[in-house]
Each structure stands twice: as C-alpha cells, then as structure tokens.
Write a protein that holds these residues in place. Structure first.
Motif, PDB file in Angstrom:
ATOM      1  N   GLN A 250       0.968  -1.103  -0.131  1.00 13.46           N
ATOM      2  CA  GLN A 250       0.165  -0.033   0.015  1.00 13.46           C
ATOM      3  C   GLN A 250       0.911   1.365  -0.168  1.00 13.46           C
ATOM      4  OE1 GLN A 250      -2.218  -0.981   3.678  1.00 13.46           O
ATOM      5  NE2 GLN A 250      -4.037  -1.145   2.253  1.00 13.46           N
ATOM      6  N   TYR A 305      -4.470   4.751   3.474  1.00  8.78           N
ATOM      7  CA  TYR A 305      -4.017   3.856   2.987  1.00  8.78           C
ATOM      8  C   TYR A 305      -4.480   3.389   1.386  1.00  8.78           C
ATOM      9  CZ  TYR A 305      -2.021   2.898   7.410  1.00  8.78           C
ATOM     10  OH  TYR A 305      -1.463   2.868   8.779  1.00  8.78           O
ATOM     11  N   SER A 307      -4.288   0.686  -1.951  1.00  7.54           N
ATOM     12  CA  SER A 307      -3.625  -0.482  -2.167  1.00  7.54           C
ATOM     13  C   SER A 307      -3.243  -0.193  -3.689  1.00  7.54           C
ATOM     14  CB  SER A 307      -4.533  -1.822  -2.241  1.00  7.54           C
ATOM     15  OG  SER A 307      -4.787  -2.004  -1.118  1.00  7.54           O
TER      16      SER A 307
END
Length: 308
Positions: A250, A305, A307
């Motif tokens: 991430q 976060y 990905s």
C-alpha cells in the motif's frame, strides 16, 4: 430475539464457534425478517457469504448480499455505504442487516478503525427502526476483540443465550482507540497553506507514482489530498503538512493540521442531495482502503492507505 421489543434500534453481537453455530444464529434471523416483510441485507466476508446463500436456499433470492471484504475493506465507509445505504432505501419499514466487519485476517493497523466503527453504529442509528446483527468468530478472534464487542454492543448472543452487556460503553471505546498514530518510516514532508494547495496535490501524486500507483489510483490520491488539504485550510488552522510513503503493498499518505474533529461521525454520514459542503471526509473514506484518524486539542492526523 427479545431485545428487539425494547427500543427501535437493536444492535446485538453474535458469538459463534464453527459453521453450525454461525448458521444457527444467522439463518433464523434472516428468515424471521423475511416472514415479517422486513428487507434483509447480509454483509459478511466471502466464505461466510457462500455458506449463508447455500443454507438459505430459495430464500437467498430475497436477500441483498455484499462481500464485506470488498464493501467494508475500509471500516470508515461501512456506515454510509453499506448500512445507511440499505436502511435509507427502506425508510418506510423496519430492516434487518447482518454486518461482519471484523474477521480473522484483519490487521492490527485496521483493527482500531474496525472497533470504532462498531461503536459508532450506535449513535448513527439511534431511534431508527433497524436491527443490525454482528457475528464474531469467538473460536478464532483474539480475546480483546471479544471484550471490545461487549463494549460496543448492548446485547450479546453466545451459546444460543442472549444477554445484555454490562460492559456496554461505545463512547469510551471511540475515545480509547483515538490514539496517536505510530511514527512511520522517514519520508519527505511538505508544508502547505492556502497558496500551496496545488503544490501539495502535485507532491502527493508524484510521490505515489514513484511508489507504484498508477491510473485511477493516482486520481484517487489527487482527490483525497485535495479534500484533506482544503479542510486543513478552511477548518484546521489554515495550514498543514503532508507525507507519503510505502507500507507493504500500500501507499500511505498522511495529512496533519491544527484542527480538531469534534464529531466522531464526521465523514460517516451519507450526503443529502441538498447538502452544501461537508462531503470531503466522506469522499476520503470512499476512496481509501483504510483511514486512520487521531484528533485532539493539539491537532488532527488523518492517514489514508491506498492499495497498489
């Protein structure tokens, strides 16, 4: 479920051990709702979703199914995008929802956001004609997770027995998990104010691209940063700092400013059609795979976060 007669909103936790107990606690809950004419939604991890569909047989056609590992990847979007979206679509009747936001495999970084979500369901639905049943895998989840479930649910069902929780204290849970975010690895930091908002956005997108994001994920970064930095200027003291770094698979971006988020449900309420402003943090939750927030008198840190 006798607790349903006590108040409009009912929020029990279901502790299960193995597939048999899982089905015993969920299938009758679903079928009772269908027989009562209540709309029913099930948002649980994929493997449990498959088990329930098979066990329900023809009744499965009348249930709204969602894979929580996708719809609820970020716990911060479960209330607006899963629970409220379904409940608000059926305002003229009571609804039933099974929501399983905590499963084996949730990371220690995700968990504080998960348990805060469970606590915030209670004020988010207070007074609503809604029942939300939250299953917990008592055989495999950590004891602290189960202890927190007692604090976030007024009713707990275990071993087929329903009991009111004497540990119920959702506001305390929200406060307890509002902890300073651990310092991350060293990374370049950029300060910004009203005149440097474009620079902050370009900085974040450039760093995210260097760390492996591309395409629509870079567009998401640009939108997230635009919303968070604008909020800093308008509500967070007029300035802030931004950092971007890599964490496993991430990319993480963090914005810090001198503002204070006094409303724990900020960013977790669906926007109304005529709403003016107030959509920024909601959009951030929708676009991120995880959002962690710490807020206090000295300022606020929001960590997102994304990905790869």
């Amino acid at each position: 479920m006798t607790a349903q007669t006590a108040e409009p909103f009912v929020h029990p936790a279901l502790f299960y051990r193995g597939e048999k107990e899982y089905l015993h606690g969920t299938v009758p809950f679903i079928q009772d709702g269908l027989r009562a004419g209540e709309p029913v939604a099930v948002a649980v991890p994929g493997p449990n979703l498959a088990i329930l569909k098979t066990a329900l047989g023809d009744d499965a056609a009348d249930v709204r199914f969602l894979d929580m590992t996708e719809a609820g990847r970020n716990p911060g979007r479960i209330i607006p995008k899963v629970l409220r979206a379904f409940a608000d679509a059926h305002r003229d009747t009571r609804v039933r929802i099974i929501g399983e936001p905590i499963w084996v495999g949730r990371s220690s970084v995700e968990y504080p956001a998960c348990v805060q979500h469970e606590a915030l369901i209670n004020p988010a639905f207070e007074g609503r004609e809604v029942t939300i049943l939250c299953p917990y895998d008592a055989a495999r989840l950590d004891e602290q997770v189960l202890a927190d479930a007692y604090a976030t649910h007024p009713v707990v069902i275990s071993g087929g027995q329903e009991r009111r929780s004497t540990a119920y204290a959702p506001a305390r849970v929200v406060a307890h998990y509002n902890q300073p975010l651990a310092q991350a690895a060293a990374s370049e930091e950029l300060g910004y104010d009203a005149d440097r908002l474009p620079s902050a956005r370009h900085f974040a997108v450039e760093r995210a691209a260097e760390l492996g994001l591309s395409g629509i994920r870079l567009e998401d970064v640009a939108l997230i940063v635009a919303e968070l930095t604008t909020n800093s200027v308008v509500h967070g003291g007029g300035s802030g700092t931004i950092r971007v770094w890599s964490d496993a698979d991430q990319v993480v971006l963090e914005v810090r400013d001198h503002g204070y988020l006094s409303d724990p449900l900020a960013g977790r309420r669906p926007a109304t059609r005529d709403q003016q402003g107030g959509r920024g943090l909601l959009l951030v939750h929708y676009l991120s795979d995880l959002v962690r927030i710490h807020t206090g008198p000295d300022g606020t840190a929001i960590r997102c976060y994304i990905s790869r």
